[in-house]
Scaffold this motif. Sequence first.
Motif, short mmCIF file in Angstrom:
data_model
loop_
_atom_site.label_atom_id
_atom_site.label_comp_id
_atom_site.label_asym_id
_atom_site.label_seq_id
_atom_site.Cartn_x
_atom_site.Cartn_y
_atom_site.Cartn_z
N UNK A 11 0.82 -1.22 0.00
CA UNK A 11 0.00 0.00 0.00
C UNK A 11 0.86 1.27 0.00
N UNK A 68 -0.93 3.55 -2.15
CA UNK A 68 -2.24 4.12 -1.84
C UNK A 68 -2.23 5.60 -2.16
N UNK A 88 -3.10 8.34 -0.83
CA UNK A 88 -2.61 9.28 0.18
C UNK A 88 -1.09 9.36 0.15
N UNK A 89 -0.45 8.20 0.10
CA UNK A 89 1.01 8.14 0.11
C UNK A 89 1.57 8.66 -1.22
N UNK A 147 1.28 12.48 -1.33
CA UNK A 147 2.24 13.15 -0.44
C UNK A 147 3.67 13.04 -0.98
N UNK A 200 -8.01 9.00 -2.04
CA UNK A 200 -8.02 7.85 -1.11
C UNK A 200 -9.45 7.57 -0.67
N UNK A 202 -11.65 4.18 -1.75
CA UNK A 202 -11.51 3.25 -0.64
C UNK A 202 -12.51 2.10 -0.67
N UNK A 223 -16.06 15.67 0.73
CA UNK A 223 -17.22 15.38 1.59
C UNK A 223 -17.95 14.13 1.09
N UNK A 264 -15.84 11.14 2.09
CA UNK A 264 -15.94 10.87 3.53
C UNK A 264 -17.26 10.19 3.87
N UNK A 303 -18.00 6.35 5.36
CA UNK A 303 -18.78 6.15 6.58
C UNK A 303 -19.95 5.19 6.32
N UNK A 322 -7.58 -1.87 5.45
CA UNK A 322 -7.22 -0.85 4.46
C UNK A 322 -7.99 0.46 4.71
N UNK A 323 -9.33 0.44 4.84
CA UNK A 323 -10.02 1.70 5.15
C UNK A 323 -9.64 2.27 6.51
N UNK A 335 -6.80 2.00 8.09
CA UNK A 335 -5.47 2.62 8.05
C UNK A 335 -5.48 3.92 7.27
N UNK A 336 -6.35 4.02 6.26
CA UNK A 336 -6.46 5.29 5.52
C UNK A 336 -6.98 6.38 6.43
N UNK A 337 -8.01 6.06 7.20
CA UNK A 337 -8.55 7.06 8.13
C UNK A 337 -7.54 7.40 9.22
N UNK A 377 -4.37 7.56 8.78
CA UNK A 377 -3.47 8.52 8.13
C UNK A 377 -4.08 9.91 8.06
N UNK A 378 -5.35 9.98 7.67
CA UNK A 378 -6.00 11.29 7.54
C UNK A 378 -6.13 11.95 8.91
N UNK A 412 0.84 11.69 8.06
CA UNK A 412 -0.29 10.96 7.44
C UNK A 412 0.21 9.72 6.71
N UNK A 413 1.23 9.91 5.88
CA UNK A 413 1.76 8.78 5.09
C UNK A 413 2.32 7.70 6.02
N UNK A 443 -0.56 5.86 7.89
CA UNK A 443 -1.33 4.97 7.01
C UNK A 443 -0.52 3.72 6.66
N UNK A 494 -14.12 -1.94 11.34
CA UNK A 494 -15.13 -1.22 10.54
C UNK A 494 -15.84 -0.17 11.39
N UNK A 500 -15.86 3.98 10.82
CA UNK A 500 -17.03 4.88 10.81
C UNK A 500 -16.81 6.03 11.79
N UNK A 547 -14.23 8.41 10.41
CA UNK A 547 -14.76 9.26 9.33
C UNK A 547 -15.56 10.42 9.91
N UNK A 591 -13.09 12.83 11.40
CA UNK A 591 -12.39 13.56 10.33
C UNK A 591 -13.28 14.67 9.78
N UNK A 592 -14.58 14.39 9.65
CA UNK A 592 -15.50 15.43 9.17
C UNK A 592 -15.54 16.60 10.15
#
Lengths: 198, 262
Positions: A24, A27, A29-30, A33, A53, A57, A184, A187, A191, B125-126, B128-130, B132-133, B151-152, B155, B198, B202, B205, B208-209
């Motif tokens: 990854x 990915x 994001x990476x 960056x 990302x 996802x 948005x 995101x 979710x 995977x999701x 780890x992405x969150x 990072x963010x 972030x990188x 993640x 999971x 949620x 996310x 993050x919002x």
Amino acid sequence: MTAIAGLLALAVLELDAVLVAQTLASRPLVVGILLGALQGRALAGAMFGAVFELLGLCDLPVGGRLPWSAPVAAGTATVLAVGGTSFPLCFAGGVAAGALHSRAEAFERKRRSASGDALAERAAAGGRALGLALGASVIAHAAMTFALAGSVAVLTAFLDRRCWMDAPELLRAGAALAASSAPWIGLSGVAVWGLRRA
Amino acid sequence: MSAPKMSSWMMARVGARLLLLQARWDPARMQGLGLAFALDPWLAVCWSGEPEGLLSARRRHLGYFNTHPIAAWLVAGIVCRQEALAAALPSAAREAAIGRIHALKAGLGASLAGSYDSFFWGALRPASALAGILAAQAAYFLGSTRAPFWAAAAALLAYNAPAVAARLYGLSRGAVRGELAAAELAGLPVQSWILGLRRATVCAAALAFVLAAGPLGGGERLTAALTCAAGALLSWRGVSPLAQIGFVGLGGMAASAAGLRP
């Protein structure tokens, strides 16, 4: 020159998505960056990386499924942003590159299938045939990514400099709104995706 | 004749080659050629005294094979062990052992793919992405100029710490314990890990919002919230994020044509 370095880095990093290792490191994001940092705009790269990302996802590369390439999208958008292309076109260029890349990869896979039997026959005898074929496949894929992302980036940058300011206002307004709503939407998509499965 | 034991060096060679498992992925054989490439040094050791045996061992791994790339390490370890056992058997007793190798590859490949896909692609995977963010947002709020790099790193680390461990453990355990290594996995509470990841995704996310929309002005915050709400509704109905962005673009064009400023 930095754009070429960025595209080369994208071609190498993207190998990780399917062909090599799957750590990854590919990915979005990476990729965003690293490409941004390589060209002195890490924050712009992070922004596009995070957006693509989130958008990519929920598309799982399970089995033979080939979703649009979010890493290529993030990389192309970052290269365009560093080159000064307007934000909506960076986003559109990224989406176009990501979608085209998955088409090109599907074509690549069909070509590999066609020569699979002959290769298996040579590989059964031992020697280096299989290793060389794997190496050639990796190099060909990286070259395809470089050429495709580069072509889309050049075309998008050309559009931005020659036509975009003269384009109808409604087109520019639509593109700007679409690009600014992407984080948005991404995101909320993640979710909901998590909620449905949790 | 006793079955050869896999040395650390051989394990490293097979592991390094497994990184190219999908380098020549194609719809007919999927990961078959990559697996054959990874196993080749070990097959040469197992069948060193029998050129015919080596030829047929190579042939049986050049066909179809497919599983999750991380599960492939466990399958490869088990296949290595079974090949060593098969090579140590007298010729007359080999047929059943070789049939078992085929059955193991097909059965384990398919069954492990389901749980590994769910865990690594569908949960880690999701998550780890969150991670990072959120790491970038936290670093940004703390005034770090290196927020993107955090972030990188977050993640990559969140995904690869379990992934690398699973690869190494799978190959080494499979090579030593054979089929039992796969049976040991059945005792792990993987489903509850998947569910936990999971749920964490949620929550992440939502956080993050809040962190992204919080600093915005009133109107922009409202727009972000409405976009998120509409996006959630459409995602729930199965509309892909890219299609939603297309709709937003068309909406923006319509608003502009109507004289509204989107």
